[in-house]
Design an enzyme around this catalytic site. Structure first.
Site, PDB file in Angstrom:
ATOM      1  CB  SER A   1      -0.586   0.255   1.393  1.00 21.22           C
ATOM      2  OG  SER A   1      -2.046  -1.419   0.820  1.00 21.22           O
TER       3      SER A   1
ATOM      4  CE  LYS B   1      -4.577  -1.457   1.916  1.00 20.32           C
ATOM      5  NZ  LYS B   1      -4.494  -2.929   2.466  1.00 20.32           N
TER       6      LYS B   1
ATOM      7  CE  LYS C   1       1.414   2.290   4.128  1.00 24.00           C
ATOM      8  NZ  LYS C   1       1.781   0.792   3.773  1.00 24.00           N
TER       9      LYS C   1
END
Ligand code: NA7
Length: 293
Positions: free
Chosen positions: A97, A171, A239
């Site tokens: 990701s 995502k 994150k």
């Protein structure tokens, strides 16, 4: 398309079971991981071990990476020489990701080497990775997607959602749902506990109703038992929450729910030392907040 030569870079929590499923599907898989022991563990499953990432990709048709973040992907591609070593016309599938901008930037630099990139981050966690039931959100050219689709199908269900970077955007949207849902499942659990309800019976009662979800069942169970062994690390969820905020900023929109949850993950990681706890440990931070003094 069985029998592809696949280089697999990054055999962490997600990568190891994904590489196993590619081997089980009949591909020749060469593995590399920064901490070598994690890649060595896959030799018993039939993987070939490479000593550098550039060696791993040297004669591959497809290279797959799943590492912590965009900086780690750039390290592999441009510092460790992967972009240089990839054979002409091979495909680099980045299942990590990273931000949509990083994905587009990597794709542009790779195309200068004659290598196509697909961004293909996943959702489903380590359980989905092991069971080969990962949702796969792909961004890139349709022809490239179709070429590697059978490889991705060894991990479950790839869907092309748009051009380069679109997989990563999907995502981020996915992680907004995951993060906010974990938060509200934690608050629902705290509400039940405060009122003396049975939280296990609560999750059972909600099965099949509107509020049911994998997160209610799997993460809710972890909250009830206090099992925060990482399936997905809080540092990685943080994150994602930071990347969601940055992307929203860039697009000129406000996402107040995601932004609240980002602050709570930040506290979990930076005040409660929770970086390596499962992301369901957000419950611990929300429990601390729930106490009225
Ligand atoms: P893990 O289990 O923390 O794995 C992270 C992996 O990334 C692991 O193999 C790391 O190697 C590797 N890594 C991290 N930084 C680098 C650099 N700079 N160079 C090479 N390799 C690196 O996380 P997950 O498997 O849960 O998640 C991986 C991705 O999937 C992530 O993008 C999530 O958001 C989704 P190590 O073993 O530490 O040496």
């Amino acid at each position: 398309l069985a029998g592809q030569k696949i280089a697999f870079l990054g055999t962490g929590l997600m990568g190891a079971p994904m590489a196993r499923n590619l081997i089980a599907a009949g591909h020749a898989v060469t593995v590399w991981n920064r901490t070598h022991a994690k890649a060595e563990a896959l030799v018993a499953d039939g993987a070939t071990l490479a000593s550098t990432p550039a060696d791993a990709v040297a004669d591959c048709t497809v290279a797959i990476a799943i590492v912590s973040n965009g900086a780690a992907v750039a390290d592999l591609l441009f510092d460790a020489g992967v972009a240089e070593a990839m054979p002409e016309a091979s495909v680099f599938i980045d299942m990590s990701s990273v931000t949509p901008a990083e994905a587009r930037h990597h794709a542009a630099r790779l195309s200068a080497h004659g290598v196509a990139q697909l961004d293909a981050p996943v959702s489903g966690g380590t359980k989905g990775a092991a069971a080969a039931t990962l949702a796969i959100m792909a961004g890139g050219e349709k022809s490239v997607f179709e070429r590697v689709r059978p490889v991705l199908e060894a991990m479950w269900r790839p869907v092309l959602v748009g051009p380069s970077g679109a997989g990563q955007l999907a995502k981020l949207a996915n992680q907004a749902i995951v993060g906010v849902t974990i938060g509200v499942v934690a608050e629902a659990t705290l509400l039940m506990q405060a009122g003396g309800g049975d939280v296990d019976a609560f999750r059972d009662a909600l099965k099949g109703g509107f509020a049911d979800s994998i997160i209610l069942q799997q993460h809710g169970r972890r909250m009830a038992t206090g099992d925060f062994e990482p399936g997905a690390r809080s540092s990685i969820q943080l994150k994602d929450m930071i990347n969601i905020a940055a992307e929203a900023d860039k697009l000129g929109i406000r996402l107040p729910l995601a932004s609240q949850v980002r602050e709570r993950f930040d506290a979990l990681v930076n005040e409660l030392d929770g970086a390596d706890l499962d992301h369901s440990a957000l419950y611990v931070e929300l429990k601390r907040r729930a106490q009225k003094h």
